[in-house]
Design an enzyme around this catalytic site. Structure first.
Site, PDB file in Angstrom:
ATOM      1  N   LYS A 151     -12.557 -53.151  -2.496  1.00  0.00           N
ATOM      2  CA  LYS A 151     -12.149 -52.359  -1.344  1.00  0.00           C
ATOM      3  C   LYS A 151     -13.381 -52.084  -0.498  1.00  0.00           C
ATOM      4  O   LYS A 151     -14.528 -52.125  -0.963  1.00  0.00           O
ATOM      5  CB  LYS A 151     -11.484 -51.043  -1.757  1.00  0.00           C
ATOM      6  N   ASP A 166     -10.693 -43.061  -7.046  1.00  0.00           N
ATOM      7  CA  ASP A 166     -10.345 -44.278  -6.300  1.00  0.00           C
ATOM      8  C   ASP A 166      -9.264 -45.110  -6.986  1.00  0.00           C
ATOM      9  O   ASP A 166      -8.735 -46.048  -6.381  1.00  0.00           O
ATOM     10  CB  ASP A 166     -11.582 -45.162  -6.105  1.00  0.00           C
TER      11      ASP A 166
END
Length: 289
Positions: free
Chosen positions: A14, A139
């Protein structure tokens, strides 16, 4: 469909297109606002079913004890939650750098949760797996859900978004940025005025960690200065990786070819990847359904 005994799944990277820190909670966690987007590049995990409850992970990661690895922690959490007697041999093909701000450990953990939920036929929903994952790392939920997202809170309050999907050149300056050192640094600003999603999508934002990271890690500072010669460079997460958007693969690869071998004495690496709004993990899981 017969029960699977062996599956292979991606654990994508990401990037944080922006990262504002709006406050700090009493428990030490930071309140933030960020835009998460995935890349079509990352690690890969292979899962082979065991019937004796044992969990193995190969190869071992340097300086990470087996029981501290987020993959094993996620697997043990799922075993405990479900009460399953099954185990797994897990093989990791590691491509994402540790301490790079690309979410490698969190992504690996999310892939372990999703993959073992399928392999062990537990039937947990993505929402349940995201809740479990949150106990291991802020996350992890975005990787479980697999959609580009506007995130608030400590990163767990997610709103799916559709972002533009340019080609990104990602550079790792060769150093390891310690998230704890960045988030506890006295010079880190923690008072960015909150914005809404519409403003973030229209105006973008900055990474509030960048100034501190550049001060702590000269290689990151040099990498940003170098990449800014070709396109607007941004730090992802707490670093060390930086990225810039390009219109196509040819342009991005041409810049990658010019990348110096070292920054501040550290060996530099880089790669080119497509930005995506649906993660490769989510795509793979849909094919298994």
């Amino acid at each position: 469909m017969s029960n699977p005994t062996h599956i292979a799944l991606p654990a994508p990277a990401k990037i944080n297109r922006m990262l504002h820190i709006t406050g700090r909670r009493s428990d030490g966690y930071h309140q933030l606002q960020t835009l998460f987007q995935f890349l079509d590049y990352g690690d890969q995990l292979t899962f082979a079913l065991r019937h004796d409850g044992r969990l193995t992970l190969t190869p071992a990661l340097d300086q990470v004890a087996l029981e501290d690895n987020l993959i094993i922690r996620a697997a043990r959490l799922l075993q405990t939650q479900s009460g399953t007697s099954l185990g797994c041999d897990i093989t990791l093909k590691k491509q994402l750098p540790m301490g790079g701000g690309l979410g490698g450990g969190s992504s690996d953990a999310a892939t372990a949760l999703m993959g073992l939920n399928h392999l062990w036929q537990l039937g947990y929903s993505a929402a349940t797996l995201a809740t479990l994952g949150l106990t291991l790392g802020a996350d992890i939920p975005v990787f479980v859900h697999g959609q580009a997202a506007w995130a608030e809170g400590i990163g767990e309050c997610l709103t799916p978004v559709e972002l533009d999907t340019p080609v990104f050149l990602v550079i790792h300056p060769g150093c390891h940025c310690a998230t704890g050192a960045v988030f506890t640094h006295p010079d880190l600003t923690r008072d960015s005025a909150p914005i809404n999603l519409a403003a973030a999508l229209k105006e973008g934002g900055r990474n509030d960690c960048e100034a501190v990271v550049r001060r702590l890690y000269p290689a990151v500072d040099q990498a940003i200065n170098w990449l800014n010669r070709f396109a607007s460079a941004h730090l992802t997460g707490t670093g060390a990786c930086i990225f810039a958007a390009f219109t196509d693969m040819t342009e991005a690869n041409a810049v990658l070819a010019k990348l110096p071998e070292t920054f501040s004495g550290h060996r530099v690496t880089g790669f080119v990847a497509q930005g995506t709004n649906c993660s490769s993990l989510l795509t793979a899981m849909k094919k298994l359904a």
